[in-house]
Scaffold this motif. Structure first.
Motif, PDB file in Angstrom:
ATOM      1  N   GLU A 148     -25.698  49.673 -62.814  1.00  0.00           N
ATOM      2  CA  GLU A 148     -25.833  49.832 -61.293  1.00  0.00           C
ATOM      3  C   GLU A 148     -26.015  51.248 -61.198  1.00  0.00           C
ATOM      4  N   CYS A 201     -30.126  48.146 -61.413  1.00  0.00           N
ATOM      5  CA  CYS A 201     -29.980  47.746 -60.009  1.00  0.00           C
ATOM      6  C   CYS A 201     -29.828  48.894 -59.005  1.00  0.00           C
ATOM      7  N   ILE A 233     -27.470  38.565 -58.058  1.00  0.00           N
ATOM      8  CA  ILE A 233     -27.677  39.762 -57.476  1.00  0.00           C
ATOM      9  C   ILE A 233     -27.975  39.943 -56.053  1.00  0.00           C
TER      10      ILE A 233
END
Length: 244
Positions: A116, A131, A204
């Motif tokens: 992330e 992400c 997600i």
């Protein structure tokens, strides 16, 4: 004839999945070749499942039959000397004749790792999916509850599967975060083609606020692939354990 069971750990980056192919380097083909050279027999391995290109494993199970007199526990060391550095035999053991890596399997556990952060992954790019957005782990875990149990997971299956039924039982699904790394763990009695990667893509979507956790039930009930999230890349996926 003896039935030998192997527990493998491997980095799937350099392989076109598990299943042997004529013109491509695969895990099955590589391991079979090494065992055949060791035993001086034409060995065929049975694997617990097919894994796609780029998918990894910490506990893949396979078995083969042999007339070799090599002690079962010695196969581990003998094979590890000859296997490439990205494949290791963690355990070798003799099992009953009726043991079958695939058909005797009662379930599997997978993990999926997400990095992330807005910058692309570099050092661990072969083991994570990036992400760019902050994920709401609380909402993702709330969404996980709707997956638990026995359902028709047609909405979480990509084309290419020839299974007779899309009904599966998920016994465990949860999300953990450590630093910039988010890990999703899922256990089930079986998985459809790309099922884990689609579940991850849907979670997600929950984590970034695209869909509500409560919407998971409707997505499952719809049985429509277009209602679920996208199938995430294979690099973040790892087979953790196989249950018998």
């Amino acid at each position: 004839m003896r039935n030998i069971k192997l527990t493998l750990e491997y980095d799937g980056t350099n392989y076109f999945g598990w299943q042997k192919q004529k013109t491509k380097v695969t895990l099955q083909g590589t391991v079979e070749s090494v065992i055949s050279n060791l035993t001086k027999e034409a060995i065929e391995i049975t694997g617990c499942s097919r894994t796609d290109s780029g998918v990894h494993s910490r506990g893949y199970i396979c078995n083969f039959v042999t007339n070799s007199s090599i002690p079962s526990e010695k196969f581990k060391d003998a094979l590890n000397v000859k296997l490439p550095d990205d494949i290791a035999v963690l355990k070798s053991e003799e099992v009953p004749e009726e043991f079958h890596s695939r058909y005797s399997c009662r379930g599997k556990k997978y993990s999926y790792t997400i990095l992330e952060r807005p910058m692309k992954a570099t050092i661990d790019r072969n083991y994570v999916c990036q992400c760019k957005y902050n994920l709401d782990i609380g909402k993702m875990n709330e969404a996980c509850k709707y997956f638990i149990g026995t359902h028709d997971f047609s909405a979480f299956k990509n084309k290419g599967s020839s299974v007779k039924t899309s009904v599966r039982t998920i016994s465990e699904l949860y999300v953990e975060k450590t630093g910039n790394y988010v890990k999703i763990f899922v256990s089930a009695d079986g998985f459809l083609y790309n099922m884990v990667r689609i579940i991850v893509g849907t979670l997600i979507d929950v984590g970034i606020g695209k869909i509500n956790p409560e919407s998971i039930k409707n997505i499952i009930d719809s049985k429509e692939r277009t209602n679920a999230g996208k199938s995430m890349p294979p690099q973040g996926l790892c087979l953790e354990e196989v249950y018998y």
